[in-house]
Design an enzyme around this catalytic site. Structure first.
Site, mmCIF file in Angstrom:
data_model
loop_
_atom_site.group_PDB
_atom_site.id
_atom_site.type_symbol
_atom_site.label_atom_id
_atom_site.label_comp_id
_atom_site.label_asym_id
_atom_site.label_seq_id
_atom_site.Cartn_x
_atom_site.Cartn_y
_atom_site.Cartn_z
ATOM 1 N N SER A 30 0.819 -1.220 0.000
ATOM 2 C CA SER A 30 0.000 0.000 0.000
ATOM 3 C C SER A 30 0.854 1.271 0.000
ATOM 4 O O SER A 30 0.452 2.283 -0.603
ATOM 5 C CB SER A 30 -0.957 -0.001 1.196
ATOM 6 O OG SER A 30 -0.239 -0.148 2.402
ATOM 7 N N THR A 31 2.025 1.262 0.636
ATOM 8 C CA THR A 31 2.877 2.464 0.627
ATOM 9 C C THR A 31 3.447 2.677 -0.769
ATOM 10 O O THR A 31 3.537 3.802 -1.258
ATOM 11 C CB THR A 31 4.001 2.330 1.676
ATOM 12 O OG1 THR A 31 3.450 1.796 2.886
ATOM 13 C CG2 THR A 31 4.639 3.674 1.980
ATOM 14 N N GLY A 82 8.353 -0.624 0.367
ATOM 15 C CA GLY A 82 7.943 -0.533 1.764
ATOM 16 C C GLY A 82 8.554 -1.658 2.582
ATOM 17 O O GLY A 82 9.447 -2.374 2.123
ATOM 18 N N ASP A 84 7.576 -4.416 6.258
ATOM 19 C CA ASP A 84 6.679 -4.791 7.351
ATOM 20 C C ASP A 84 7.304 -4.459 8.696
ATOM 21 O O ASP A 84 6.595 -4.110 9.639
ATOM 22 C CB ASP A 84 6.343 -6.285 7.255
ATOM 23 C CG ASP A 84 5.591 -6.570 5.972
ATOM 24 O OD1 ASP A 84 4.514 -5.982 5.783
ATOM 25 O OD2 ASP A 84 6.104 -7.327 5.127
ATOM 26 N N LYS A 94 10.150 -8.236 5.167
ATOM 27 C CA LYS A 94 9.244 -7.934 4.074
ATOM 28 C C LYS A 94 8.507 -9.205 3.658
ATOM 29 O O LYS A 94 8.875 -10.290 4.058
ATOM 30 C CB LYS A 94 10.034 -7.372 2.867
ATOM 31 C CG LYS A 94 10.596 -5.995 3.146
ATOM 32 C CD LYS A 94 11.323 -5.378 1.950
ATOM 33 C CE LYS A 94 10.578 -5.475 0.659
ATOM 34 N NZ LYS A 94 9.216 -4.920 0.722
ATOM 35 N N GLY A 95 7.473 -9.015 2.857
ATOM 36 C CA GLY A 95 6.774 -10.184 2.325
ATOM 37 C C GLY A 95 5.362 -10.350 2.840
ATOM 38 O O GLY A 95 4.697 -11.334 2.516
ATOM 39 N N GLY A 96 4.898 -9.342 3.619
ATOM 40 C CA GLY A 96 3.509 -9.404 4.067
ATOM 41 C C GLY A 96 2.539 -9.491 2.892
ATOM 42 O O GLY A 96 1.490 -10.106 2.984
ATOM 43 N N GLY A 97 2.961 -8.910 1.775
ATOM 44 C CA GLY A 97 2.127 -8.956 0.568
ATOM 45 C C GLY A 97 2.525 -10.078 -0.377
ATOM 46 O O GLY A 97 2.089 -10.102 -1.533
ATOM 47 N N GLU A 103 10.918 -8.956 -4.730
ATOM 48 C CA GLU A 103 11.432 -7.744 -4.068
ATOM 49 C C GLU A 103 12.931 -7.904 -3.772
ATOM 50 O O GLU A 103 13.718 -6.972 -3.968
ATOM 51 C CB GLU A 103 10.658 -7.490 -2.774
ATOM 52 C CG GLU A 103 9.223 -7.050 -3.042
ATOM 53 C CD GLU A 103 8.337 -7.004 -1.810
ATOM 54 O OE1 GLU A 103 7.289 -6.373 -1.882
ATOM 55 O OE2 GLU A 103 8.694 -7.613 -0.780
HETATM 56 C C1 5RP Z 1 5.084 -6.926 0.173
HETATM 57 C C2 5RP Z 1 5.941 -6.159 1.107
HETATM 58 C C3 5RP Z 1 5.493 -4.793 1.472
HETATM 59 O O1 5RP Z 1 6.526 -3.892 1.239
HETATM 60 C C4 5RP Z 1 5.145 -4.782 2.926
HETATM 61 O O2 5RP Z 1 4.169 -5.775 3.172
HETATM 62 C C5 5RP Z 1 4.628 -3.414 3.379
HETATM 63 O O3 5RP Z 1 3.371 -3.180 2.829
HETATM 64 P P1 5RP Z 1 2.528 -1.893 3.183
HETATM 65 O O4 5RP Z 1 3.203 -0.740 2.528
HETATM 66 O O5 5RP Z 1 1.165 -2.185 2.619
HETATM 67 O O6 5RP Z 1 2.493 -1.756 4.680
HETATM 68 O O7 5RP Z 1 6.953 -6.592 1.571
HETATM 69 O O8 5RP Z 1 5.566 -8.230 -0.013
#
Ligand code: 5RP
Length: 224
Positions: A30-31, A82, A84, A94-97, A103
């Site tokens: 999202s960022t 971005g 996490d 990282k990797g929440g998404g 990445e």
């Molecule tokens: C996706 C990521 C994102 O950078 C991480 O999850 C941060 O996301 P957001 O900007 O929505 O908080 O690593 O795999």
């Protein structure tokens, strides 16, 4: 400030790194979506980008920005993404998404990695956010057992229903507390040695080079 306003503020700070004619690395989340939304405010057009996820690729395409195949690109000048969690020495989780592998590849191929986030992502010990590990589907159970053998106090959970853009599964490691960049690098290396692991969400061997952190009182700049 609302969470969206904080993301936008951090994203705005990274615009100064985007140079005319240079290939731009674009992460995911999202960022980063806020960052992509600001690209049309630049006085020049970004012509070529490398994207870490299909979602980012679609947003870039919608702005008429061509997304290139990394194989056709020599080096990326700057990568904006971005995180996490942002820990000591600008080591990241990282990797929440679910986009951690792409990445990490793009971060490695970039001269400069600019991390953008709101202040809630800053931690002194990393691991409250479960650490994602991308695995080859057939190895999922065996990788989870190997992780438990490395860190018996942790819990590895399959992120059910999620298939990465690379066709793999994700395991999230719960219960870690990593308090130094050196410990993060050691765990990143150890996880990479388990057969079946594609990559893990620790960015400690290749950290961010600079981070722009948005807080209610303004933007903070962090260096490793
Ligand atoms: C996706 C990521 C994102 O950078 C991480 O999850 C941060 O996301 P957001 O900007 O929505 O908080 O690593 O795999």
């Amino acid at each position: 400030m609302t969470p969206s306003e904080l993301k936008l503020a951090a994203a705005k700070a990274a615009l100064a790194f985007v140079k005319p004619g240079a290939v731009l690395g674009v992460g995911s989340g999202s960022t980063v979506n806020a960052f992509i939304s600001l690209l049309p405010t630049l006085p020049f057009k970004v012509t070529t980008a490398i994207a870490a996820s299909r979602a980012s690729e679609e947003l870039l395409n919608a702005q008429g920005i061509a997304v290139a195949d990394l194989n056709a690109i020599d080096r990326i000048g700057v990568y904006v993404d971005g995180a996490d969690e942002i820990g000591p020495g600008l080591a990241l989780i990282k990797g929440g998404g679910a986009a951690l592998t792409r990445e990490k590849i793009i971060a490695q191929a970039s001269d400069q990695f600019v991390c953008i986030a709101d202040v809630s992502k800053i931690v002194s010990a990393m691991g409250k956010f479960p650490l994602p590990v991308e695995v080859i589907p057939m190895a999922r159970t065996h990788v989870a057992s190997a992780i438990m053998a490395l860190h018996s106090h942790t819990l590895s959970k399959w992120r059910e229903g999620i298939i990465t853009d690379n066709g793999n599964h994700l395991i999230d490691i719960h219960g870690l507390a990593i308090s130094s960049a050196a410990d993060a690098a050691a765990l990143e290396t150890a996880l990479n040695q388990i057969p079946g692991v594609v990559s893990n969400g620790l960015f400690a061997l290749r950290t961010a080079d600079i981070a722009y952190i948005a807080a209610a009182d303004g933007i903070r700049t962090l260096n490793p």
